[in-house]
Design a protein around this motif. Structure first.
Motif, mmCIF file in Angstrom:
data_model
loop_
_atom_site.group_PDB
_atom_site.id
_atom_site.type_symbol
_atom_site.label_atom_id
_atom_site.label_comp_id
_atom_site.label_asym_id
_atom_site.label_seq_id
_atom_site.Cartn_x
_atom_site.Cartn_y
_atom_site.Cartn_z
ATOM 1 N N SER A 1 0.871 -1.175 0.000
ATOM 2 C CA SER A 1 0.000 0.000 0.000
ATOM 3 C C SER A 1 0.902 1.216 0.000
ATOM 4 C CB SER A 1 -0.914 0.020 1.227
ATOM 5 O OG SER A 1 -0.164 0.250 2.413
ATOM 6 N N LEU A 2 0.377 2.348 -0.442
ATOM 7 C CA LEU A 2 1.197 3.550 -0.447
ATOM 8 C C LEU A 2 1.632 3.910 0.971
ATOM 9 C CD1 LEU A 2 -0.601 5.748 -3.131
ATOM 10 C CD2 LEU A 2 1.412 4.295 -3.382
ATOM 11 N N ARG A 3 0.787 3.645 1.952
ATOM 12 C CA ARG A 3 1.144 3.931 3.344
ATOM 13 C C ARG A 3 2.309 3.063 3.796
ATOM 14 N NH1 ARG A 3 0.200 1.454 7.895
ATOM 15 N NH2 ARG A 3 -1.273 -0.003 6.945
ATOM 16 N N LYS A 4 2.262 1.760 3.464
ATOM 17 C CA LYS A 4 3.338 0.861 3.880
ATOM 18 C C LYS A 4 4.636 1.168 3.139
ATOM 19 C CE LYS A 4 0.296 -2.969 5.194
ATOM 20 N NZ LYS A 4 -0.155 -4.342 4.859
ATOM 21 N N VAL A 5 4.522 1.508 1.866
ATOM 22 C CA VAL A 5 5.713 1.880 1.105
ATOM 23 C C VAL A 5 6.336 3.133 1.702
ATOM 24 C CG1 VAL A 5 6.571 2.662 -1.130
ATOM 25 C CG2 VAL A 5 4.930 0.777 -1.015
ATOM 26 N N ALA A 6 5.495 4.123 2.020
ATOM 27 C CA ALA A 6 6.001 5.357 2.621
ATOM 28 C C ALA A 6 6.696 5.066 3.945
ATOM 29 C CB ALA A 6 4.854 6.343 2.820
ATOM 30 N N GLY A 7 6.109 4.166 4.740
ATOM 31 C CA GLY A 7 6.711 3.808 6.013
ATOM 32 C C GLY A 7 8.083 3.194 5.836
ATOM 33 N N ARG A 8 8.234 2.347 4.811
ATOM 34 C CA ARG A 8 9.539 1.719 4.579
ATOM 35 C C ARG A 8 10.571 2.755 4.152
ATOM 36 N NH1 ARG A 8 11.078 -4.204 2.601
ATOM 37 N NH2 ARG A 8 9.868 -4.493 4.494
ATOM 38 N N LEU A 9 10.111 3.836 3.537
ATOM 39 C CA LEU A 9 11.017 4.881 3.060
ATOM 40 C C LEU A 9 11.158 6.022 4.059
ATOM 41 C CD1 LEU A 9 9.801 5.007 -0.644
ATOM 42 C CD2 LEU A 9 11.969 4.077 0.174
ATOM 43 N N ASN A 10 10.497 5.880 5.219
ATOM 44 C CA ASN A 10 10.519 6.948 6.236
ATOM 45 C C ASN A 10 10.051 8.281 5.664
ATOM 46 O OD1 ASN A 10 11.602 5.300 8.368
ATOM 47 N ND2 ASN A 10 13.609 5.459 7.378
ATOM 48 N N ALA A 11 8.981 8.190 4.875
ATOM 49 C CA ALA A 11 8.407 9.384 4.257
ATOM 50 C C ALA A 11 6.924 9.449 4.589
ATOM 51 C CB ALA A 11 8.604 9.346 2.740
ATOM 52 N N GLY A 12 6.360 10.627 4.510
ATOM 53 C CA GLY A 12 4.928 10.780 4.716
ATOM 54 C C GLY A 12 4.167 10.214 3.532
ATOM 55 N N PRO A 13 3.046 9.514 3.767
ATOM 56 C CA PRO A 13 2.291 8.912 2.664
ATOM 57 C C PRO A 13 1.890 9.901 1.587
ATOM 58 C CG PRO A 13 1.509 8.080 4.772
ATOM 59 C CD PRO A 13 2.466 9.191 5.087
ATOM 60 N N MET A 14 1.558 11.115 1.982
ATOM 61 C CA MET A 14 1.096 12.093 0.997
ATOM 62 C C MET A 14 2.199 12.466 0.005
ATOM 63 S SD MET A 14 -2.007 12.300 1.585
ATOM 64 C CE MET A 14 -2.337 13.556 0.352
ATOM 65 N N ARG A 15 3.453 12.325 0.409
ATOM 66 C CA ARG A 15 4.543 12.657 -0.509
ATOM 67 C C ARG A 15 4.549 11.725 -1.712
ATOM 68 N NH1 ARG A 15 10.395 13.205 1.043
ATOM 69 N NH2 ARG A 15 10.391 14.038 -1.065
ATOM 70 N N LEU A 16 4.125 10.479 -1.497
ATOM 71 C CA LEU A 16 4.169 9.520 -2.596
ATOM 72 C C LEU A 16 3.210 9.889 -3.712
ATOM 73 C CD1 LEU A 16 5.764 7.911 -0.467
ATOM 74 C CD2 LEU A 16 4.629 5.847 -1.316
ATOM 75 N N TYR A 17 2.139 10.606 -3.372
ATOM 76 C CA TYR A 17 1.160 10.954 -4.400
ATOM 77 C C TYR A 17 1.717 11.953 -5.407
ATOM 78 C CZ TYR A 17 -2.464 8.364 -1.975
ATOM 79 O OH TYR A 17 -3.197 7.353 -1.409
ATOM 80 N N GLY A 18 2.832 12.584 -5.080
ATOM 81 C CA GLY A 18 3.475 13.435 -6.073
ATOM 82 C C GLY A 18 4.158 12.639 -7.165
ATOM 83 N N TYR A 19 4.403 11.362 -6.873
ATOM 84 C CA TYR A 19 5.092 10.496 -7.813
ATOM 85 C C TYR A 19 4.175 9.450 -8.426
ATOM 86 C CZ TYR A 19 9.185 12.407 -5.422
ATOM 87 O OH TYR A 19 10.127 13.258 -4.879
ATOM 88 N N ILE A 20 3.202 8.986 -7.651
ATOM 89 C CA ILE A 20 2.296 7.918 -8.074
ATOM 90 C C ILE A 20 0.897 8.274 -7.614
ATOM 91 C CG2 ILE A 20 1.738 5.465 -7.822
ATOM 92 C CD1 ILE A 20 4.741 5.025 -7.230
ATOM 93 N N SER A 21 -0.071 8.235 -8.519
ATOM 94 C CA SER A 21 -1.427 8.674 -8.186
ATOM 95 C C SER A 21 -2.254 7.571 -7.532
ATOM 96 C CB SER A 21 -2.144 9.173 -9.446
ATOM 97 O OG SER A 21 -1.484 10.299 -9.983
ATOM 98 N N THR A 22 -2.056 6.336 -7.951
ATOM 99 C CA THR A 22 -2.887 5.243 -7.470
ATOM 100 C C THR A 22 -2.033 3.993 -7.227
ATOM 101 O OG1 THR A 22 -3.342 4.376 -9.686
ATOM 102 C CG2 THR A 22 -4.846 6.082 -8.837
ATOM 103 N N LYS A 23 -2.606 3.044 -6.494
ATOM 104 C CA LYS A 23 -1.905 1.778 -6.281
ATOM 105 C C LYS A 23 -1.767 1.027 -7.591
ATOM 106 C CE LYS A 23 -3.748 -1.479 -3.640
ATOM 107 N NZ LYS A 23 -4.130 -2.216 -2.405
#
Length: 230
Positions: A38-60
């Motif tokens: 999930s984007l949340r779990k991926v963000a957690g593995r990268l020590n980043a906030g989940p919302m940051r990932l949406y700048g790179y990827i819109s959907t799962k």
């Protein structure tokens, strides 16, 4: 606009890009399947906030597309196959090998065509070997036929591996545990063909079964491959 066409945002305040995101997602999927991604779990593995990932990827779904394309790099042939049969043989076996390394890939095979650079490279290498050998429609049907075979065979093999992990029972453990029931059912005389298969059929390993079936499919395709009329 596809995910490959959309530019990435700046990397500040912490280094982040699609390559890191995809690598983290693949690691999660290798460990626990697609349900672990999930984007949340991926963000957690990268020590980043989940919302940051949406700048790179819109959907799962976009993330899955990127994951598949990354693994497609393992399927691209190292050298251009010399013949159409070698090309389709290579496609099938390299897809199986990649799926055994990344079992979640089996869940994503057989859908819409892969549009990432690696997926397109796989298609190009395969179709290039058929170019000039037959017309384009026959070439496409040949690729579809072989792909349908290895997709189904790979999914069956991965399903069996998952069952072994879930139950802790190997194939032979399961056969021994199921033996008394099967013996009773066969003894009724209602299943003569199945009885013959159980008692006389060869027990082959998955790789041999895959290779044999693939050769049979390629033999059938060969009967349809003809040089175009000039």
């Amino acid at each position: 606009m596809t995910v490959w066409d959309r530019p990435e945002p700046p990397t500040r305040p912490a280094p982040l890009d699609r390559e890191r995101i995809v690598a983290a997602a693949i690691a999660l999927a290798d460990e626990g399947g697609l349900e672990a991604v999930s984007l949340r779990k991926v963000a957690g593995r990268l020590n980043a906030g989940p919302m940051r990932l949406y700048g790179y990827i819109s959907t799962k779904e976009e993330l899955f597309d990127l994951m598949v394309d990354e693994v497609q790099a393992e399927i691209v042939p190292e050298v251009q196959p010399d013949t159409w049969r070698e090309a389709l043989h290579t496609l099938a076996h390299r897809t199986r090998q990649a799926s055994l390394r990344h079992p979640w890939l089996a869940d994503l095979l057989g859908g819409r065509p892969a549009l990432g650079p690696n997926g397109l490279a796989v298609s190009e290498a395969t179709l290039a070997a058929l170019d000039g050998i037959t017309d384009i429609d026959t070439a496409l049907r040949a690729v579809e036929t072989v792909s349908s075979y290895f997709t189904g065979a790979i999914r069956r093999e991965i399903a069996n591996l998952r069952a072994e992990r879930a139950t802790g029972m190997s194939k032979h453990d399961w056969q021994r545990a199921s033996g008394p029931h099967v013996t009773r059912m066969l003894a009724t005389g209602r299943f003569p063909a199945l009885t013959k298969a159980v008692h006389d059929g060869a027990d082959v390993d998955p790789e041999t079964s895959f290779a044999t079936g693939l050769d049979w499919v390629l033999d059938a395709v060969a009967t349809r491959i003809t040089r175009p009329v000039t």
